[in-house]
Design an enzyme around this catalytic site. Structure first.
Site, short mmCIF file in Angstrom:
data_model
loop_
_atom_site.label_atom_id
_atom_site.label_comp_id
_atom_site.label_asym_id
_atom_site.label_seq_id
_atom_site.Cartn_x
_atom_site.Cartn_y
_atom_site.Cartn_z
N PHE A 1 -34.36 11.87 -11.97
CA PHE A 1 -33.43 13.01 -11.90
C PHE A 1 -32.46 13.06 -13.08
O PHE A 1 -31.59 13.93 -13.12
CB PHE A 1 -32.66 13.00 -10.58
CG PHE A 1 -31.84 11.74 -10.33
CD1 PHE A 1 -30.57 11.60 -10.89
CD2 PHE A 1 -32.34 10.72 -9.54
CE1 PHE A 1 -29.82 10.45 -10.66
CE2 PHE A 1 -31.60 9.57 -9.31
CZ PHE A 1 -30.34 9.44 -9.87
N GLU B 1 -15.32 4.59 -17.91
CA GLU B 1 -15.30 6.05 -17.81
C GLU B 1 -13.98 6.63 -18.29
O GLU B 1 -13.96 7.67 -18.96
CB GLU B 1 -15.62 6.47 -16.36
CG GLU B 1 -17.06 6.13 -16.00
CD GLU B 1 -17.42 6.34 -14.54
OE1 GLU B 1 -16.56 6.81 -13.76
OE2 GLU B 1 -18.57 6.04 -14.17
N HIS C 1 -17.41 13.52 -8.80
CA HIS C 1 -17.81 12.17 -9.22
C HIS C 1 -16.57 11.28 -9.21
O HIS C 1 -15.48 11.73 -9.56
CB HIS C 1 -18.39 12.19 -10.64
CG HIS C 1 -18.51 10.82 -11.23
ND1 HIS C 1 -19.61 10.02 -11.02
CD2 HIS C 1 -17.65 10.08 -11.98
CE1 HIS C 1 -19.42 8.86 -11.62
NE2 HIS C 1 -18.23 8.86 -12.21
N TYR D 1 -23.64 9.01 -17.80
CA TYR D 1 -24.64 8.69 -16.79
C TYR D 1 -25.74 7.75 -17.32
O TYR D 1 -26.84 7.72 -16.77
CB TYR D 1 -25.27 9.97 -16.25
CG TYR D 1 -24.40 10.71 -15.25
CD1 TYR D 1 -23.93 10.08 -14.10
CD2 TYR D 1 -24.07 12.06 -15.43
CE1 TYR D 1 -23.13 10.75 -13.18
CE2 TYR D 1 -23.28 12.74 -14.50
CZ TYR D 1 -22.81 12.08 -13.38
OH TYR D 1 -22.04 12.74 -12.45
N ARG E 1 -13.30 6.84 -3.40
CA ARG E 1 -14.73 6.88 -3.06
C ARG E 1 -14.91 7.15 -1.57
O ARG E 1 -15.78 7.92 -1.17
CB ARG E 1 -15.39 5.54 -3.43
CG ARG E 1 -15.43 5.27 -4.92
CD ARG E 1 -16.60 5.88 -5.62
NE ARG E 1 -17.86 5.38 -5.10
CZ ARG E 1 -19.04 5.73 -5.60
NH1 ARG E 1 -19.11 6.59 -6.61
NH2 ARG E 1 -20.15 5.25 -5.09
N LYS F 1 -17.19 18.47 -10.29
CA LYS F 1 -18.42 18.90 -10.97
C LYS F 1 -18.49 20.43 -11.03
O LYS F 1 -17.70 21.13 -10.36
CB LYS F 1 -19.62 18.32 -10.23
CG LYS F 1 -19.66 16.79 -10.25
CD LYS F 1 -20.93 16.28 -9.59
CE LYS F 1 -20.97 14.76 -9.60
NZ LYS F 1 -22.25 14.25 -9.06
N ASN G 1 -22.78 17.92 -5.32
CA ASN G 1 -22.00 17.11 -4.36
C ASN G 1 -20.52 17.06 -4.75
O ASN G 1 -19.81 16.13 -4.45
CB ASN G 1 -22.62 15.72 -4.19
CG ASN G 1 -22.58 14.89 -5.46
OD1 ASN G 1 -22.18 15.37 -6.53
ND2 ASN G 1 -22.98 13.64 -5.37
N THR H 1 -22.92 9.78 -1.49
CA THR H 1 -23.46 10.58 -2.61
C THR H 1 -24.23 11.79 -2.10
O THR H 1 -24.08 12.90 -2.62
CB THR H 1 -24.39 9.70 -3.48
OG1 THR H 1 -23.63 8.59 -3.96
CG2 THR H 1 -24.94 10.48 -4.66
N ARG I 1 -17.42 15.46 0.26
CA ARG I 1 -18.84 15.80 0.23
C ARG I 1 -19.34 16.16 1.63
O ARG I 1 -20.21 17.04 1.77
CB ARG I 1 -19.64 14.63 -0.34
CG ARG I 1 -19.44 14.48 -1.86
CD ARG I 1 -19.89 13.12 -2.32
NE ARG I 1 -19.98 13.00 -3.77
CZ ARG I 1 -20.14 11.83 -4.39
NH1 ARG I 1 -20.24 10.71 -3.69
NH2 ARG I 1 -20.22 11.80 -5.70
#
Ligand code: CMP
Length: 143
Positions: free
Chosen positions: A57, A126, A115, A49, A85, A9, A112, A91, A102
């Protein structure tokens, strides 16, 4: 072979954590088969998203992801979706264990770092959204 979509990100790119994240996935034995540094359009961010559209948010999330470049990647390997993951951590960085990306580097639930697709269905969706098939390479690891 299983594939997943991972994206550093804007906070991770700006803080110079792209290489750190890549190194961790490489050392784990996963194979990088697609990568690009890119500005994200609002349309792409909103589609990516979409499942969070009704969340309070959502606007903040889209604003953040479109605020500066992200590093989008395709990774390949055994169980790469779930293992990536785990390597990312929870998250919310406050809940993420040390040793995860993270847990080690995340600032808050927006910043964070990374993704990652959360299921095989998400990975399929995705990967198709972010990458054309001709942007994904195929090679054997011989060295
Ligand atoms: P990601 O794995 O990219 O998927 C959805 C994102 O929504 C998640 O990481 C967080 O960065 C973000 N997110 C989740 N909860 C909140 C929240 N309460 N406020 C802002 N962003 C959030």
């Amino acid at each position: 072979m299983e594939r997943t979509f991972l994206m550093i990100k804007p906070d991770g790119v700006q803080r110079g954590l792209t290489g750190e994240a890549i190194a961790r996935f490489e050392k784990k034995g996963f194979k990088l088969v697609g990568a690009k540094l890119m500005d994200v359009s609002r349309e792409l961010a909103e589609t990516h998203y979409a499942e969070h559209k009704e969340r309070p948010f959502f606007g903040e999330l889209v604003d953040f992801i479109t605020s500066s470049p992200v590093f989008a990647m395709v990774w390949e390997g055994n169980n790469v979706i779930a293992t990536a993951r785990q390597m990312m951590g929870a998250t919310n960085p406050a809940d993420a264990l040390p040793g995860t990306l993270r847990g080690d580097f995340g600032v808050n639930v927006s910043m964070n770092i990374i993704h990652g697709s959360d299921s095989a269905e998400s990975a399929t969706r995705e990967l198709a959204l972010w990458f054309d098939e001709n942007e994904i390479v195929s090679y054997d690891k011989t060295i």
